[in-house]
Design an enzyme around this catalytic site. Sequence first.
Site, PDB file in Angstrom:
ATOM      1  N   CYS A  25       4.725  20.258  -8.347  1.00 46.61           N
ATOM      2  CA  CYS A  25       5.671  19.160  -8.189  1.00 46.61           C
ATOM      3  C   CYS A  25       4.977  18.051  -7.401  1.00 46.61           C
ATOM      4  O   CYS A  25       4.746  18.189  -6.206  1.00 46.61           O
ATOM      5  CB  CYS A  25       6.889  19.697  -7.450  1.00 46.61           C
TER       6      CYS A  25
ATOM      7  N   CYS B  49      -8.956   9.386  -3.820  1.00 47.87           N
ATOM      8  CA  CYS B  49     -10.405   9.560  -4.000  1.00 47.87           C
ATOM      9  C   CYS B  49     -10.826   9.685  -5.455  1.00 47.87           C
ATOM     10  O   CYS B  49     -12.006   9.813  -5.737  1.00 47.87           O
ATOM     11  CB  CYS B  49     -10.872  10.791  -3.211  1.00 47.87           C
TER      12      CYS B  49
ATOM     13  N   CYS C 148      -6.602  11.785  -8.258  1.00 42.01           N
ATOM     14  CA  CYS C 148      -6.079  11.521  -6.924  1.00 42.01           C
ATOM     15  C   CYS C 148      -6.114  10.015  -6.656  1.00 42.01           C
ATOM     16  O   CYS C 148      -7.147   9.382  -6.856  1.00 42.01           O
ATOM     17  CB  CYS C 148      -6.922  12.267  -5.899  1.00 42.01           C
TER      18      CYS C 148
HETATM   19 FE    FE Z   1      -8.304  13.020  -3.204  1.00 36.71          FE
END
Ligand code: FE
Length: 140
Positions: A120, A51, A48
């Site tokens: 996606c 984070c 991500c």
């Molecule tokens: Fe995250």
Amino acid sequence: MVEKLELTDEEWRKRLTPEQYEVLRRHGTERPYTGCYLGTKDPGTYVCAGCKNPLFRSGEKFESGTGWPSFTQPVADDAVTIREDLSYGMRRLEVRCGRCDGHLGHVFPDGPPPTGLRYCMNSVALEHVPEGQTTELVTR
Ligand code: FE
């Protein structure tokens, strides 16, 4: 279990680029065929961008022809969360980061085996960590 990361909108705005903020915190969508990871085949893990929670592996990435990087499954069931998205007159399943709740993209039931799913994703919501390298989770 994934330990959650909760930050205020103000904190996210400071930490993310405007493009990351628009997708991750405002549910934006990058224009198709513009994302930096569209054609990436390098071995590694996609974390991500907000984070650094590990989300997808390069081995589950496939060429969907949609203009967005696509995966058949996340690294773990709790890496992402799924919720119904009824915006724009459609019923879609939104995919969020299981740790910071950032918007990543949507999942559709038209993917290849083994799952038949197509996660996606927006490139800007991801960061590619090359095989053999590690990255630290973002903390408060
Ligand atoms: Fe995250």
